[in-house]
Design an enzyme around this catalytic site. Structure first.
Site, PDB file in Angstrom:
ATOM      1  N   TYR A   6       0.836  -1.197   0.000  1.00  0.00           N
ATOM      2  CA  TYR A   6       0.000   0.000   0.000  1.00  0.00           C
ATOM      3  C   TYR A   6       0.874   1.253   0.000  1.00  0.00           C
ATOM      4  O   TYR A   6       0.957   1.965  -0.977  1.00  0.00           O
ATOM      5  CB  TYR A   6      -0.961  -0.014   1.190  1.00  0.00           C
ATOM      6  CG  TYR A   6      -1.955   1.118   1.156  1.00  0.00           C
ATOM      7  CD1 TYR A   6      -3.065   1.056   0.327  1.00  0.00           C
ATOM      8  CD2 TYR A   6      -1.789   2.251   1.949  1.00  0.00           C
ATOM      9  CE1 TYR A   6      -3.980   2.103   0.275  1.00  0.00           C
ATOM     10  CE2 TYR A   6      -2.697   3.291   1.921  1.00  0.00           C
ATOM     11  CZ  TYR A   6      -3.787   3.218   1.077  1.00  0.00           C
ATOM     12  OH  TYR A   6      -4.690   4.257   1.023  1.00  0.00           O
TER      13      TYR A   6
ATOM     14  N   ASP B 165     -17.743   3.641  -7.683  1.00  0.00           N
ATOM     15  CA  ASP B 165     -16.639   4.084  -6.835  1.00  0.00           C
ATOM     16  C   ASP B 165     -16.589   5.608  -6.868  1.00  0.00           C
ATOM     17  O   ASP B 165     -16.141   6.209  -7.847  1.00  0.00           O
ATOM     18  CB  ASP B 165     -15.318   3.489  -7.325  1.00  0.00           C
ATOM     19  CG  ASP B 165     -14.171   3.749  -6.345  1.00  0.00           C
ATOM     20  OD1 ASP B 165     -14.343   4.585  -5.436  1.00  0.00           O
ATOM     21  OD2 ASP B 165     -13.110   3.127  -6.499  1.00  0.00           O
TER      22      ASP B 165
ATOM     23  N   SER C 166      -6.449   1.004  -4.388  1.00  0.00           N
ATOM     24  CA  SER C 166      -6.543   2.432  -4.097  1.00  0.00           C
ATOM     25  C   SER C 166      -5.154   3.067  -4.249  1.00  0.00           C
ATOM     26  O   SER C 166      -4.589   3.051  -5.344  1.00  0.00           O
ATOM     27  CB  SER C 166      -7.140   2.635  -2.703  1.00  0.00           C
ATOM     28  OG  SER C 166      -7.546   3.968  -2.519  1.00  0.00           O
TER      29      SER C 166
END
Length: 705
Positions: free
Chosen positions: A464, A627, A544
């Site tokens: 991430y 989204d 993301s």
């Protein structure tokens, strides 16, 4: 496998801008439009999905993953109970229910009674129970509804005694807390209603806190706090467990830099919603823990990059901040007051540790956890005799425990019955060196027989690296299936996260963002050098900000990775701040309209650094039409550019889910189907061949030995 023939995508060659002396072509800007409002975008989505679906249907391992992930996922799951008025509230999923229903017990050992079943709210299972909070006496339940994965929430109230809904309904709540004010109503955060058709793309400004009184329409809600002169500031409200203090926390972006104000609810009859400033300046993190009388405890990184706990007595003649628990060697990850104790969780090399302190900060013991894993929960209030918490790891779903605060003894509240043997898997932690010499931790999970033999196997590497988010051990049915099939799973705790406090976050944001990519690339090189995975057997995955990570490293080191899944990623770093919540992300990314930041962003933006004519990994981009966090236009434009670039023999495809958002609220059947597609794709391109379904992990080990 039949190679895909990509759908034709219109290019607008005239769409070129000059930014800080550099020409920026954006031929696919038309794909930014909402699929609901632009028939051309809707047609493109349909054609892309048709090609992707046909390709994925050929994957030899997809059906195995779909079946096996479903089997592993099919176990009873509880949330940690939350007590109010002698009633215990929690969610419980029998296994494959699309959404988890909410139950209540009168007393810990009382009969379980269904309160809310979100599975009945929509035929496709895509309407979810989001947040929920019982009132102080347990007679009412405030809850939020999430439809189709959107960040917009609808707030409703239930009568717990009868199980019947009250007429109250609040709309346009977003990024909101739930906070009861006595039994008369609640505080919530909302934005102005967007213009028609702009629900999923318009920038979010002017968030404000309102009070809704039960039995009244939303049009009569009282404005509690807002900053119209500074519309970029967002606000959230919470109320301490004794009901006396409303705490308003204000922020400007995603950084943990807040202002804090309080409202003395005991004086509301004479003072109304008058606020009292506690912290101003947007300099540090301040998170309220709870209050006893006039004394409030906060978790903060002010003068403590690894966090400390501070307290202030607002009933004192001259309130002063005092030290509750000083900064330690590990960052504080969370804290709560239960009974007459502080329960504090820490991160030790990205794994949880839980310690107990008296309210004056003196050590009072440690909660015994089950090794490498993550702890959650510890909800409760001052004076409570108990708290509940969960513990999970890569090879173990959450187990729910009850902790007696007087004796310190723990007991199991709910434990999953599993379709696999956790002891078949080995979870370990390793450390590797990044490009600049930084030592970075990595978790690694393999089947026991593979770990003991030292066999190099196809490996899935996840990361991430942003927004102060700490990646800690957690359970995933799809990753268990990957490892059960003979692969390895690795999680790299790269910079940009919060695993080691503020310095670790700062080391991977703004001008330091390249460190994130260097750390991740070094993780892949380490796995190959250590013989965990063979060259050509490494897959990468991220969602993301992690989708940005996958796109960036695929551009920078396409030779290192065999395949990748970029999920709901931020791919256009020059325009991310133009939609919904994107404007908040400048704290981590910088401002595209400032030259220094622009040059950093342009250097790694996944959309703008695709290297035409170079052999790329096989890439499966995944996103969803609803989204409204990272709008799907990011993934649409990125995929169109990949497909136009001529990147070798491996495919670059996009999978676009309908009636889904950034991830939360996704129904179980959609989650399993997506996992099967992604894992089947990554398995094929890394050489992972799925076994016969009848072979369990234990049977595979016995056969090989």
């Amino acid at each position: 496998m039949t190679a895909p023939t990509y759908p034709e995508t219109r290019r607008d060659e005239a769409q070129v801008e000059t930014l800080f002396g550099k020409q920026i072509a954006d031929p696919y800007r038309w794909l930014e439009d909402d699929v609901r409002n632009n028939p051309e975008v809707a047609d493109w989505v349909e054609r892309q999905n048709a090609v992707t679906d046909a390709y994925l249907a050929q994957l030899p391992g997809r059906d195995w993953f779909r079946t096996r992930v479903g089997q592993i996922f099919d176990f009873a799951r509880y949330s940690t109970p939350y007590e109010r008025g002698g009633r215990y509230f929690y969610t419980f999923n029998t296994g494959l229910q699309n959404q988890s229903p909410l139950y209540v017990r009168d007393g810990l050992n009382g009969e379980q009674r269904l309160l809310l079943d979100p599975n009945a709210w929509a035929q496709d299972g895509a309407t979810a129970l989001d947040g929920w909070l019982p009132s102080y006496d347990g007679s009412k339940l405030l809850y939020s509804v999430q439809d189709g994965g959107t960040d917009w929430k609808i707030l409703r109230v239930l009568d717990v005694n009868t199980g019947q809904p009250l007429p109250d309904e609040v709309r346009w709540a977003k990024f909101t807390g739930l906070a009861w004010v006595g039994e008369e109503g609640f505080l919530y955060s909302r934005f102005p209603e967007p213009e028609e058709g702009a629900d999923f793309q318009a920038l979010n400004y002017n968030q404000a806190i309102y009070f809704h009184r039960l039995g009244t329409p939303q049009s009569e809600d009282e404005l509690v706090y807002a900053t119209p002169a500074d519309p970029v500031v967002g606000h959230s409200a919470s109320v301490t467990s004794d009901g006396r203090w409303a705490v308003i926390t204000s922020h400007k972006g995603t950084d943990a830099r807040y202002e804090v104000r309080v409202i003395d609810l005991a004086a509301r009859a004479t003072q109304g919603w008058a606020t009292r400033e506690l912290v101003t300046g947007f300099d540090n993190a301040w998170g309220v823990i709870d209050a006893i009388g006039g004394k409030l405890w906060f978790q903060t990184n002010a003068d403590a990059p690894l966090y400390r706990i501070a307290a202030i007595d607002l009933d004192a003649a001259e309130p002063q901040w005092t030290e509750g628990i000083a900064q330690g060697e590990q960052p504080i990850d969370g804290a709560s007051i239960v009974g007459d104790k502080l329960v504090v969780s820490y991160l030790r090399d990205a794994s949880s540790v839980a310690r107990i302190f008296s309210l004056d900060g003196a050590p009072a013991g440690e909660v015994e956890l089950g090794g490498i894993g993550s702890v959650g929960g510890f909800s409760g209030s001052p004076g409570d005799p108990e708290t509940f918490y969960s513990f999970t790891s890569f090879n173990r779903p959450p187990t729910i425990y009850r902790l007696d605060m007087a004796t310190g003894e723990g007991s199991t509240f709910a434990e999953a019955q599993l379709a696999f043997d956790p002891d078949c898997f080995v979870v370990e932690q390793r450390f590797y060196t990044s490009k600049d010499g930084t030592r970075v931790p990595m978790f690694l999970m393999r089947r026991r027989d593979i770990a003991e033999s030292g066999q190099a196997v196809p490996t899935l590497l996840y990361g991430y690296g942003g927004f102060d988010v700490s990646l800690t051990p957690g359970f995933s049915a799809s990753r268990i299936a990957w490892v059960e099939a003979g692969g390895a799973y690795a999680l790299a705790n790269i910079r940009g996260g919060g695993e080691y406090g503020k310095a670790w976050h700062d080391g991977g944001r703004l001008g330091n963002k390249q460190n994130v990519f260097d750390d991740f690339i070094a993780a892949g090189e380490f796995l190959i050098a250590e013989g965990v995975t063979p060259a050509g057997g490494l897959a990468i995955q991220g969602g993301s900000n992690g989708g940005l990570l996958v796109g960036a490293v695929a551009n920078q080191r396409p030779d290192l990775f065999a395949a990748g899944n970029a999920a709901v990623g931020v791919m256009d770093m020059l325009r991310f701040d133009r939609w919904t919540a994107g404007r908040y992300w400048v704290d981590d990314y910088g401002y595209p309209d400032r030259e220094a930041d622009f040059r950093v962003l342009r250097a790694y933006s996944p959309l703008h650094n695709i290297r035409s004519g170079v052999d790329y990994p096989a890439l499966l981009v995944t996103t969803a039409d609803t989204d409204d966090r990272v709008v799907p236009g990011h993934s649409f434009k990125y995929t169109a550019a990949l497909q136009a670039a001529g990147l070798g023999e491996r495919p670059q495809l996009i999978r676009i889910e309908t009636r889904a958002g950034h991830g939360s609220g996704k129904p179980t059947d959609k989650a399993i189907a997506e996992a099967a597609d992604v894992m089947g794709f990554l398995a094929f391109w890394t050489g992972l061949r799925t076994p016969e379904l009848s072979l369990s992990c234990q049977a595979i080990i016995l056969n090989r030995t």
